[in-house]
Write a protein that holds these residues in place. Structure first.
Motif, PDB file in Angstrom:
ATOM      1  N   THR A 130      36.788  37.711  36.965  1.00 15.90           N
ATOM      2  CA  THR A 130      35.596  38.499  36.593  1.00 15.90           C
ATOM      3  C   THR A 130      35.747  40.008  36.768  1.00 15.90           C
ATOM      4  O   THR A 130      34.758  40.746  36.623  1.00 15.90           O
ATOM      5  CB  THR A 130      34.314  38.025  37.318  1.00 15.90           C
ATOM      6  N   VAL A 131      36.930  40.495  37.061  1.00 15.58           N
ATOM      7  CA  VAL A 131      37.147  41.948  37.050  1.00 15.58           C
ATOM      8  C   VAL A 131      37.447  42.324  35.600  1.00 15.58           C
ATOM      9  O   VAL A 131      38.593  42.463  35.192  1.00 15.58           O
ATOM     10  CB  VAL A 131      38.312  42.353  37.973  1.00 15.58           C
ATOM     11  N   GLU A 135      35.367  49.399  36.179  1.00 16.76           N
ATOM     12  CA  GLU A 135      34.330  49.765  37.137  1.00 16.76           C
ATOM     13  C   GLU A 135      34.008  48.633  38.100  1.00 16.76           C
ATOM     14  O   GLU A 135      33.326  48.845  39.104  1.00 16.76           O
ATOM     15  CB  GLU A 135      33.038  50.144  36.390  1.00 16.76           C
ATOM     16  N   THR A 136      34.490  47.437  37.812  1.00 18.51           N
ATOM     17  CA  THR A 136      34.071  46.245  38.557  1.00 18.51           C
ATOM     18  C   THR A 136      34.950  45.998  39.780  1.00 18.51           C
ATOM     19  O   THR A 136      36.178  45.994  39.676  1.00 18.51           O
ATOM     20  CB  THR A 136      34.134  45.006  37.643  1.00 18.51           C
ATOM     21  N   ALA A 137      34.307  45.780  40.903  1.00 17.77           N
ATOM     22  CA  ALA A 137      35.039  45.442  42.123  1.00 17.77           C
ATOM     23  C   ALA A 137      35.475  43.983  42.088  1.00 17.77           C
ATOM     24  O   ALA A 137      34.867  43.147  41.419  1.00 17.77           O
ATOM     25  CB  ALA A 137      34.153  45.685  43.339  1.00 17.77           C
ATOM     26  N   PRO A 521      31.328  37.614  30.838  1.00 18.89           N
ATOM     27  CA  PRO A 521      30.922  38.085  32.175  1.00 18.89           C
ATOM     28  C   PRO A 521      30.313  39.476  32.094  1.00 18.89           C
ATOM     29  O   PRO A 521      30.974  40.486  32.294  1.00 18.89           O
ATOM     30  CB  PRO A 521      32.237  38.068  32.967  1.00 18.89           C
ATOM     31  N   LEU A 522      29.014  39.536  31.794  1.00 18.17           N
ATOM     32  CA  LEU A 522      28.312  40.796  31.596  1.00 18.17           C
ATOM     33  C   LEU A 522      28.131  41.531  32.919  1.00 18.17           C
ATOM     34  O   LEU A 522      27.732  40.943  33.919  1.00 18.17           O
ATOM     35  CB  LEU A 522      26.953  40.529  30.951  1.00 18.17           C
ATOM     36  N   LYS A 523      28.420  42.847  32.908  1.00 20.23           N
ATOM     37  CA  LYS A 523      28.245  43.688  34.080  1.00 20.23           C
ATOM     38  C   LYS A 523      27.160  44.727  33.800  1.00 20.23           C
ATOM     39  O   LYS A 523      26.956  45.120  32.658  1.00 20.23           O
ATOM     40  CB  LYS A 523      29.567  44.388  34.431  1.00 20.23           C
ATOM     41  N   PRO A 524      26.461  45.207  34.838  1.00 19.80           N
ATOM     42  CA  PRO A 524      25.381  46.179  34.624  1.00 19.80           C
ATOM     43  C   PRO A 524      25.884  47.472  33.987  1.00 19.80           C
ATOM     44  O   PRO A 524      26.966  47.955  34.318  1.00 19.80           O
ATOM     45  CB  PRO A 524      24.850  46.441  36.035  1.00 19.80           C
TER      46      PRO A 524
END
Length: 538
Positions: A130-131, A135-137, A521-524
């Motif tokens: 899911t990275v 920007e995703t941790a 996997p949508l991120k804000p």
């Protein structure tokens, strides 16, 4: 005791743990994900299992020292021995190929820094770990292969670009020695986090040299009674390219190479490029009618040759700066090899060199990566270990970034963990013929910072590549990459290929379904738009 998880925390658990936890509860995983704020009461499985990190040893294995050198945005063919760039010299990379193995068909499953690096470390696809963007941790509970190596008795060191989760490059699990920096870092005036302490370097110090210095210092001070794993993760050759001062100007007179497809999307308003040499495309069939509209539009964007980085640089100088910055990587490789020779480690230490993703230099009017074209998803990969690999070995099978972890773990005497989706290519390095993949799938997820590239799914075989663009009204693509290596003849409308396209499309969605990848996997998105057309709007 029990542990409560919010839906967000549940989504951050590795899929293998989710599956086992759901199985133990006896109800459907999909049902658990429906309510946005659902609290799950689960036996303390995660707390009991993740910290203890179990693995199955491979009996009779003698652990081998391993050095993994990862560069950033290095094209698969920009090395001296390939002959792609006349005048380019990379003697140390050439040495790895000549004295070891050239893995000629190495790929990443997502051509973007953070997702690719996470796939290397976990052996998992982007939709699994899911990275999915820069920007995703990394989610809590994600396990990196060096953690298994530590458990198996290795001393491990990480030096360089991590690029997952921001911060000041704080230490992450799996490493006894830690040197990193925030985000992309800088070539000069470096600010490093060394085992939790921030250290500033002057503008006379060059990042590629610093990371190599610190890596070699760690090797010199290591416990010589234990095997070691060194992960040297360079910033170079990521834009904004800056060469070591000793290499500045080295390629100022090089002849720029303009690729076959660079001008297929050009218009009357496009920039004129005349300094370099245009590749001969007379032997290829060009289908300019079926070039996707998003590719045409991207030509005048941050990642297009007509408006590169919003007009901040020029293609020809960009090309030269890239070649000169690459020299620092080659020098670093040479220094590592010299250390091994001088310390009696030359024969039995495996050195693997790889790029984290490819890089387009004008293909289809584009620069950078992300897309599912060859220059983006294909990477350089070299391996040298005289006690293991015959000189001049050429591996033609498709090797993926998710294969790195399983391969290194096999050398460390650790069986591949169940959650890893890659396969060890150690038998191929040894020259053995073993059953191997005949195709693989690629994924890239749209980023708000770079909206010009849509979500991409692709399936590549030894001969064909089928590319789907998700969420836009545009044409998909099919290429015969044996006859059309530069992907200039889109066959997607041809009647004689419809059965093949249907088959590839089924295989692509079968892969997504079987690997739990049918949910994007949508991120804000928390910032206003930054592109040059809609900048400042929400």
């Amino acid at each position: 005791m029990s542990t409560r998880y919010t839906s967000r925390e549940w989504g951050n658990l590795p899929s293998v743990l989710q599956a086992e936890m759901v199985k133990s509860l006896g109800f459907c995983k999909k049902a658990l994900l429906l309510p946005a704020l659902l609290l799950l009461v689960v036996p303390g499985y995660l707390a009991a299992q993740v910290p203890q990190l179990f693995y199955k040893p491979i009996p009779g294995t003698k652990p081998r020292n391993i050095i993994f050198i990862l560069s950033d945005d290095h094209r698969y063919d920009f090395m001296g021995f390939t002959g792609k760039v006349p005048g380019l010299k990379t003697p140390n990379l050439d040495r790895l190929a000549n004295e070891g193995a050239h893995l000629q068909n190495a790929f990443v499953t997502t051509a973007l820094c953070s997702p690719s690096r996470a796939s290397i470390l976990t052996g998992q696809f982007a939709h699994t770990h899911t990275v999915v963007d820069n920007e995703t941790a990394a989610p809590k509970g994600l396990v990196f292969f060096p953690q298994y190596m530590q458990k198996a008795g290795y001393q491990t060191g990480f030096f360089g670009k991590w690029h997952m989760g921001g911060g000041e490059g704080e230490p992450r699990p799996g490493f006894n020695r830690w040197v990193s920096f925030n985000g992309q870092g800088t070539y000069y005036n470096c600010r490093l986090n060394i085992d939790g302490k921030v250290v500033n370097y002057p503008d006379t110090a060059y990042i590629t040299d610093i990371l190599t210095d610190l890596s070699l210092d760690w090797l010199k001070q290591r416990d010589k009674n234990k095997p070691f794993f060194l992960y040297l993760s360079h910033k170079a050759v990521h834009a904004d390219f800056k060469a070591a001062k000793r290499d500045a100007g080295r390629y100022k007179d090089v002849e720029i190479q303009y690729p076959v497809s660079m001008f297929t999307t050009a218009t009357d308003k496009s920039k004129q490029y005349t300094r370099g040499k245009r590749a001969d495309g007379s032997m290829y069939t060009f289908n300019t009618e079926d070039i996707p509209q998003w590719v045409r539009a991207q030509r005048y964007s941050w990642h297009g040759v007509d408006y590169m980085y919003h007009g901040q640089t020029d293609f020809d100088q960009f090309y030269i700066d890239y070649l000169e910055t690459l020299q620092g990587i080659d020098t670093s490789v040479g220094r590592v090899l010299k250390y091994l020779e001088e310390n009696g480690l030359n024969k039995e230490t495996l050195v693997v060199y790889m790029g984290d993703n490819g890089f387009a230099f004008g293909e289809h009017g584009l620069i950078d990566k992300r897309q599912a074209y060859e220059e983006s998803m294909r990477v350089p990969m070299l391996a040298r270990c005289p006690g293991l690999i015959k000189p001049g070995t050429k591996v033609g099978q498709m090797i993926l970034n998710v294969d790195i972890g399983p391969t290194f773990l096999e050398l460390a005497g650790v069986n591949k963990p169940a959650q890893m989706q890659g396969v060890s290519f150690l038998p191929l390095l040894k020259g053995r013929q073993v059953p191997w993949r005949s195709q693989f799938c690629y994924e890239y997820y749209w980023e708000s910072n770079f909206p010009q590239t849509p979500t991409q799914f692709a399936i590549r075989t030894d001969q064909y590549k089928f590319i789907r663009s998700q969420g836009i009204w545009d044409i998909n693509q099919l290429y015969d990459i044996k006859k059309d290596p530069y992907e200039v003849n889109n066959l997607v409308r041809k009647p004689e290929y419809q059965q093949l396209i249907q088959k590839l499309n089924i295989e692509l969605f079968k892969w997504l379904e079987e690997t739990d990848g049918l949910q994007i996997p949508l991120k804000p998105v928390l910032e206003r738009k930054k592109d040059h057309i809609y900048r400042g709007t929400w």
